[in-house]
Design an enzyme around this catalytic site. Structure first.
Site, PDB file in Angstrom:
ATOM      1  N   ASP A  79       0.850  -1.204   0.000  1.00 28.66           N
ATOM      2  CA  ASP A  79       0.000   0.000   0.000  1.00 28.66           C
ATOM      3  C   ASP A  79       0.881   1.248   0.000  1.00 28.66           C
ATOM      4  O   ASP A  79       2.017   1.207   0.462  1.00 28.66           O
ATOM      5  CB  ASP A  79      -0.850  -0.021   1.281  1.00 28.66           C
ATOM      6  N   GLU A 136      -4.494   4.626  -6.499  1.00 32.80           N
ATOM      7  CA  GLU A 136      -5.469   5.193  -5.555  1.00 32.80           C
ATOM      8  C   GLU A 136      -5.468   6.704  -5.664  1.00 32.80           C
ATOM      9  O   GLU A 136      -4.498   7.305  -6.120  1.00 32.80           O
ATOM     10  CB  GLU A 136      -5.252   4.699  -4.123  1.00 32.80           C
TER      11      GLU A 136
HETATM   12  P1  C2E Z   1      -5.136   3.674   2.703  1.00 35.13           P
HETATM   13  O1  C2E Z   1      -5.124   2.237   3.045  1.00 35.13           O
HETATM   14  O2  C2E Z   1      -4.119   4.144   1.733  1.00 35.13           O
HETATM   15  O3  C2E Z   1      -6.609   3.980   2.210  1.00 35.13           O
HETATM   16  C1  C2E Z   1      -6.937   4.898   1.223  1.00 35.13           C
HETATM   17  C2  C2E Z   1      -7.332   6.209   1.827  1.00 35.13           C
HETATM   18  O4  C2E Z   1      -7.454   7.167   0.781  1.00 35.13           O
HETATM   19  C3  C2E Z   1      -8.691   6.191   2.515  1.00 35.13           C
HETATM   20  O5  C2E Z   1      -8.652   7.140   3.570  1.00 35.13           O
HETATM   21  C4  C2E Z   1      -9.620   6.683   1.413  1.00 35.13           C
HETATM   22  O6  C2E Z   1     -10.817   7.254   1.902  1.00 35.13           O
HETATM   23  C5  C2E Z   1      -8.740   7.726   0.783  1.00 35.13           C
HETATM   24  N1  C2E Z   1      -9.104   7.974  -0.610  1.00 35.13           N
HETATM   25  C6  C2E Z   1      -9.575   7.103  -1.513  1.00 35.13           C
HETATM   26  N2  C2E Z   1      -9.765   7.687  -2.704  1.00 35.13           N
HETATM   27  C7  C2E Z   1      -9.410   8.981  -2.550  1.00 35.13           C
HETATM   28  C8  C2E Z   1      -9.392  10.110  -3.436  1.00 35.13           C
HETATM   29  O7  C2E Z   1      -9.741  10.036  -4.606  1.00 35.13           O
HETATM   30  N3  C2E Z   1      -8.956  11.284  -2.909  1.00 35.13           N
HETATM   31  C9  C2E Z   1      -8.554  11.401  -1.615  1.00 35.13           C
HETATM   32  N4  C2E Z   1      -8.154  12.588  -1.183  1.00 35.13           N
HETATM   33  N5  C2E Z   1      -8.570  10.361  -0.758  1.00 35.13           N
HETATM   34  C10 C2E Z   1      -8.986   9.166  -1.229  1.00 35.13           C
HETATM   35  P2  C2E Z   1      -9.149   6.770   5.031  1.00 35.13           P
HETATM   36  O8  C2E Z   1     -10.356   5.889   4.980  1.00 35.13           O
HETATM   37  O9  C2E Z   1      -9.216   8.030   5.815  1.00 35.13           O
HETATM   38  O10 C2E Z   1      -7.971   5.875   5.576  1.00 35.13           O
HETATM   39  C11 C2E Z   1      -6.704   6.416   5.815  1.00 35.13           C
HETATM   40  C12 C2E Z   1      -5.713   5.347   6.158  1.00 35.13           C
HETATM   41  O11 C2E Z   1      -6.015   4.753   7.419  1.00 35.13           O
HETATM   42  C13 C2E Z   1      -5.706   4.188   5.192  1.00 35.13           C
HETATM   43  O12 C2E Z   1      -4.965   4.557   4.038  1.00 35.13           O
HETATM   44  C14 C2E Z   1      -5.027   3.119   6.019  1.00 35.13           C
HETATM   45  O13 C2E Z   1      -3.626   3.283   6.008  1.00 35.13           O
HETATM   46  C15 C2E Z   1      -5.547   3.437   7.405  1.00 35.13           C
HETATM   47  N6  C2E Z   1      -6.637   2.503   7.727  1.00 35.13           N
HETATM   48  C16 C2E Z   1      -7.949   2.573   7.413  1.00 35.13           C
HETATM   49  N7  C2E Z   1      -8.614   1.497   7.900  1.00 35.13           N
HETATM   50  C17 C2E Z   1      -7.699   0.724   8.537  1.00 35.13           C
HETATM   51  C18 C2E Z   1      -7.739  -0.530   9.242  1.00 35.13           C
HETATM   52  O14 C2E Z   1      -8.791  -1.180   9.363  1.00 35.13           O
HETATM   53  N8  C2E Z   1      -6.567  -0.991   9.770  1.00 35.13           N
HETATM   54  C19 C2E Z   1      -5.378  -0.324   9.625  1.00 35.13           C
HETATM   55  N9  C2E Z   1      -4.281  -0.848  10.158  1.00 35.13           N
HETATM   56  N10 C2E Z   1      -5.298   0.844   8.949  1.00 35.13           N
HETATM   57  C20 C2E Z   1      -6.432   1.358   8.415  1.00 35.13           C
HETATM   58 MG    MG Z   2      -2.986   3.869   0.344  1.00 33.26          MG
HETATM   59 MG    MG Z   3      -5.098   0.589   2.020  1.00 43.01          MG
END
Ligand code: C2E
Ligand code: MG
Ligand code: MG
Length: 400
Positions: free
Chosen positions: A300, A357
């Site tokens: 990732d 992404e």
């Molecule tokens: P990630 O795994 O890289 O997830 C992608 C993040 O980018 C998600 O933010 C998603 O909402 C956001 N995103 C997707 N498409 C776009 C786009 O077009 N523009 C923008 N600006 N953002 C976009 P989210 O949901 O806030 O999650 C942030 C991070 O938190 C995730 O990055 C991941 O590293 C972590 N995370 C989320 N859920 C879990 C989990 O269940 N366990 C763990 N360990 N980490 C998690």
């Molecule tokens: Mg990511």
């Molecule tokens: Mg991810």
């Protein structure tokens, strides 16, 4: 009036450029887009003086100016506590412009974008749209205070974690091939809390395994439901590097999947390396065994932190997820585009699936499609949603 036109007229603008000709040109562009309150200054110092007496929402700043140049101006601007937005405008090499933008962001300035001259309404409008969306509250969350560990423990025990799903679609036919499961915390007082506010707390205080188990159990149950409905959707879950010391993780992942009717081929684990894997032995054993059992492994945020080439060499990843820093706006950013292009080439050479992404608009989509990326995830397709909303979205999605 549209949201954007409304917002453009409402804001006040300050042009900082040493060329009077540019003042006229940018004023014309802004007026065409509906701006009414436009002022201009010929150098950084007079702009700083102007800001003492007037409210400005957007500064359009040239980089190359005699006396105080644009870079110096940005530093002084930060010190004034300016809360508005900045657009960088320059005739310089695009890489200089990109670097200036990174610098401005490092100063915590709100940068709408960097524009190379000549300035046209087509170039400025998307940046003003960002401001309009922000005003309408449509953008992602802003900074959030980190949460207290005991509160988080109680939240996990009290089943307050929810899982949102964001589609991953094939570039060739827009078919939904998978989802990423993203945790949110439905907090009694604070409302919906984003993962950035509590994942680091969980990692630091030994709660990450409990969090992963809760998220994975929900995601696996949901994935099982989709499969029972005849939908071939792979379910991806984020796994923190801190969980890669748990030697029974492969058994847990596969057994919980099977209990829900998911075989390993339907499971993807996304690994982000925000910090270095200190002792590589356990992570290597765990990830290799997961692969042997048929679970897909995704690297990732590739290109950031420690998600690097070295990890690609030693861990049998099947999917490479290119960080959105190199995807969103890559068609306008020379360095991002070069990194995106070479990441795709690298992944293909290693026989990995590529996922981009952060695809937010048609330009991003066109670029990744042209580069031969396999799968896209981003706001251009859909934001993360609760399962029931996802089902409604999927039913309406033309490519199913
Ligand atoms: P990630 O795994 O890289 O997830 C992608 C993040 O980018 C998600 O933010 C998603 O909402 C956001 N995103 C997707 N498409 C776009 C786009 O077009 N523009 C923008 N600006 N953002 C976009 P989210 O949901 O806030 O999650 C942030 C991070 O938190 C995730 O990055 C991941 O590293 C972590 N995370 C989320 N859920 C879990 C989990 O269940 N366990 C763990 N360990 N980490 C998690
Ligand atoms: Mg990511
Ligand atoms: Mg991810």
């Amino acid at each position: 009036m549209t949201d954007t036109a409304n917002s453009v007229a409402m804001h006040s603008y300050l042009i900082v450029d040493d060329e009077p000709f540019m003042h006229k040109m940018i004023t014309r562009v802004l007026s065409t887009l509906g701006a009414e309150k436009i002022a201009s200054c010929e150098d950084g110092q007079s702009a700083l003086d102007h800001l003492k007496g007037s409210d400005v929402d957007v500064i359009l700043c040239d980089l190359n100016m005699p006396g105080m140049d644009g870079i110096e101006f940005l530093r002084h601007l930060t010190q004034t506590g300016y809360k508005g937005a900045v657009m960088l405008v320059s005739g310089e090499d695009p890489r200089v412009l990109d670097t200036a933008r990174n610098l401005a962001e490092a100063h915590d300035l709100k940068v709408l974008g960097a524009l190379s001259k000549p300035i046209t309404p087509d170039k400025v409008k998307p940046l003003l749209d960002i401001l309009a969306e922000e005003r309408a509250g449509k953008r992602a969350y802003g900074p959030v205070d980190a949460l207290d560990v005991e509160e988080l423990r109680a939240g996990i025990d009290g089943d307050e974690l929810e899982v949102f799903y964001q589609p991953k679609v094939a570039v060739t036919d827009k078919r939904v091939v998978g989802v990423e499961s993203l945790v949110r915390w439905r907090h009694k007082e604070r409302g919906l809390v984003p993962p950035v506010a509590f994942i680091p707390v969980a990692e630091e205080h030994g709660l990450i395994d409990a969090l992963t188990d809760a998220v994975y159990a929900k995601a696996a149950a949901q994935g099982g439901k989709w499969l029972a409905q005849g939908r071939e959707i792979k379910v991806a879950v984020n796994i923190s590097v801190d969980s890669l010391t748990r030697l029974d993780l492969p058994e847990f992942i596969v057994a919980t999947g099977r209990e829900n009717g998911l075989d390993p081929a339907h499971i993807v684990l996304e690994i982000t390396e925000s910090r270095l894997m200190e002792d590589i032995k356990s992570p290597l054993e765990i990830l290799t065994r997961l692969r042997l059992k048929g679970v897909s492994l995704s690297i990732d945020d590739f290109g950031t932190g420690h998600s690097s080439m070295e990890q690609l060499k030693r861990i049998p990843f099947t999917e490479l997820k290119i960080d959105r820093a190199f995807v969103y706006g890559a068609c306008r950013d020379t360095s991002a585009r070069a990194i995106l292009t070479s990441s795709v080439t690298l992944a293909k050479a290693l026989g990995m699936t590529t996922v981009a992404e952060g695809v937010e608009d048609q330009d991003d989509w066109d670029l990744v499609a042209e580069l031969g990326v396999d799968v896209v995830q981003g706001y251009f397709i859909a934001k993360p949603m609760p399962a029931d909303e996802f089902d409604a979205w999927l039913a309406a999605w033309p490519a199913g």
